[in-house]
Scaffold this motif. Structure first.
Motif, PDB file in Angstrom:
ATOM      1  N   THR A 134       0.800  -1.230   0.000  1.00  0.00           N
ATOM      2  CA  THR A 134       0.000   0.000   0.000  1.00  0.00           C
ATOM      3  C   THR A 134       0.829   1.275   0.000  1.00  0.00           C
ATOM      4  N   GLY A 135       2.100   1.182   0.365  1.00  0.00           N
ATOM      5  CA  GLY A 135       2.919   2.375   0.495  1.00  0.00           C
ATOM      6  C   GLY A 135       2.669   3.144   1.774  1.00  0.00           C
ATOM      7  N   THR A 136       1.878   2.585   2.675  1.00  0.00           N
ATOM      8  CA  THR A 136       1.594   3.209   3.970  1.00  0.00           C
ATOM      9  C   THR A 136       2.695   2.848   4.970  1.00  0.00           C
ATOM     10  N   ASN A 165      -9.243  -2.713   6.496  1.00  0.00           N
ATOM     11  CA  ASN A 165     -10.128  -1.552   6.590  1.00  0.00           C
ATOM     12  C   ASN A 165      -9.374  -0.255   6.324  1.00  0.00           C
ATOM     13  N   ILE A 166      -8.143  -0.169   6.845  1.00  0.00           N
ATOM     14  CA  ILE A 166      -7.348   1.040   6.636  1.00  0.00           C
ATOM     15  C   ILE A 166      -7.045   1.232   5.157  1.00  0.00           C
ATOM     16  N   SER A 167      -6.692   0.144   4.475  1.00  0.00           N
ATOM     17  CA  SER A 167      -6.360   0.255   3.050  1.00  0.00           C
ATOM     18  C   SER A 167      -7.579   0.611   2.208  1.00  0.00           C
ATOM     19  N   GLN A 168      -8.757   0.173   2.640  1.00  0.00           N
ATOM     20  CA  GLN A 168      -9.968   0.392   1.840  1.00  0.00           C
ATOM     21  C   GLN A 168     -10.690   1.691   2.180  1.00  0.00           C
ATOM     22  N   HIS A 169     -10.590   2.141   3.415  1.00  0.00           N
ATOM     23  CA  HIS A 169     -11.439   3.251   3.844  1.00  0.00           C
ATOM     24  C   HIS A 169     -10.702   4.454   4.429  1.00  0.00           C
ATOM     25  N   ALA A 170      -9.541   4.228   5.045  1.00  0.00           N
ATOM     26  CA  ALA A 170      -8.948   5.284   5.872  1.00  0.00           C
ATOM     27  C   ALA A 170      -8.151   6.319   5.087  1.00  0.00           C
ATOM     28  N   HIS A 171      -7.554   5.901   3.943  1.00  0.00           N
ATOM     29  CA  HIS A 171      -6.659   6.801   3.180  1.00  0.00           C
ATOM     30  C   HIS A 171      -5.559   7.348   4.097  1.00  0.00           C
ATOM     31  N   ALA A 172      -4.985   6.462   4.885  1.00  0.00           N
ATOM     32  CA  ALA A 172      -3.991   6.866   5.880  1.00  0.00           C
ATOM     33  C   ALA A 172      -2.589   6.889   5.268  1.00  0.00           C
ATOM     34  N   HIS A 173      -1.713   7.698   5.869  1.00  0.00           N
ATOM     35  CA  HIS A 173      -0.297   7.729   5.495  1.00  0.00           C
ATOM     36  C   HIS A 173       0.563   6.970   6.496  1.00  0.00           C
ATOM     37  N   HIS A 174       0.071   6.848   7.737  1.00  0.00           N
ATOM     38  CA  HIS A 174       0.834   6.168   8.780  1.00  0.00           C
ATOM     39  C   HIS A 174      -0.091   5.264   9.592  1.00  0.00           C
ATOM     40  N   VAL A 175       0.463   4.154  10.052  1.00  0.00           N
ATOM     41  CA  VAL A 175      -0.235   3.243  10.955  1.00  0.00           C
ATOM     42  C   VAL A 175       0.714   2.913  12.099  1.00  0.00           C
TER      43      VAL A 175
END
Length: 252
Positions: A134-136, A165-175
């Motif tokens: 994902t590049g996250t 869920n993060i990959s599909q919905h969150a559009h996050a840069h960091h976890v």
């Protein structure tokens, strides 16, 4: 002179008694449904493990045999049939892709690393693969905890579902993935800096949260979700390090 006093039972008493009876029946059926659902979860995991074992043993042996046969033929064609050699090289590459795909399917069904490497190493692998796909950026702070095999699988599935869920919905840069222990419990936290959501406006089943909660509570643990639109989401879990405790309540 005797005085007769005629008393009447309160008309509300039968209503209260019926209400208590209905409450008891609802509680009984809810407990039975929870037990049945837990048994179905266990049966599903057992079936996943069986399929993974068959894929590993039978399909794995077939693919390995085909790859070895192709390699032997490849060595014999190096000088005599260059055109056929090129096709055979492509076949070997295809077999290698099939073997890698088999490995990913097996890990998705039942993580072999969990059995052979332990929970911390398995979560590190899961986080690394997620970051690569994902590049996250995933920041891990993981320490060993003492959990039964079923509880370790719950942790793994929860992290797996959270990352999905993060990959599909969150559009996050960091976890941020944290695992540790304290006060007789294992503590897990999965936090992201994504778009978040309004927990009051979404039902508990949103993004599989209800399934996560049930898995944790079936192991005697506690589950909590914190999220605010624009401020990311944090999932927290506590599981007793002793198997099947009396259950935990999340103190906010």
């Amino acid at each position: 002179m005797d005085i007769l006093v005629k008393t009447q039972s309160s008309p509300a008493a039968p209503g209260r008694s019926m209400h208590r009876t209905l409450e008891a029946e609802v509680a009984r059926r809810t407990a039975a449904l929870a037990k049945l659902t837990h048994q179905l979860q266990i049966a599903r995991e057992d079936e996943r493990q069986r399929i993974a074992r068959d894929l590993h043993d039978e399909l794995g042996a077939l693919l390995l045999s085909a790859k070895l046969d192709a390699a032997r033929v490849q060595s014999q064609l190096e000088a005599s049939a260059p055109a056929a050699l090129e096709l055979l090289t492509h076949l070997v590459a295809t077999l290698n892709h099939c073997i890698a795909l088999k490995h990913r399917i097996i890990e998705g069904l039942h993580p072999q690393a969990l059995t052979h490497l332990g929970l911390v190493a398995t979560l590190e692998i899961l986080a690394r693969e997620f970051a690569e796909q994902t590049g996250t950026a995933v920041h891990c702070d993981l320490t060993p905890v003492k959990l039964e095999a079923t509880a370790q699988l719950v942790i793994y599935r929860l992290v797996q579902e959270s990352l999905t869920n993060i990959s599909q919905h969150a559009h996050a840069h960091h976890v941020w993935l944290t695992l540790g222990c304290g006060q007789g419990c294992a503590h897990l936290s999965v936090r992201d800096d994504g778009v978040g959501f309004d927990t009051a406006a979404h039902p508990g089943s949103a993004h599989g949260l209800a399934g996560m909660r049930f898995r944790v509570e079936a192991e005697g643990g506690a589950f909590a979700v914190e999220s605010t639109p624009g401020a990311g989401t944090r999932i927290q879990v506590r599981l007793p390090e002793t198997p099947q405790g009396d259950g935990l309540q999340w103190n906010t």
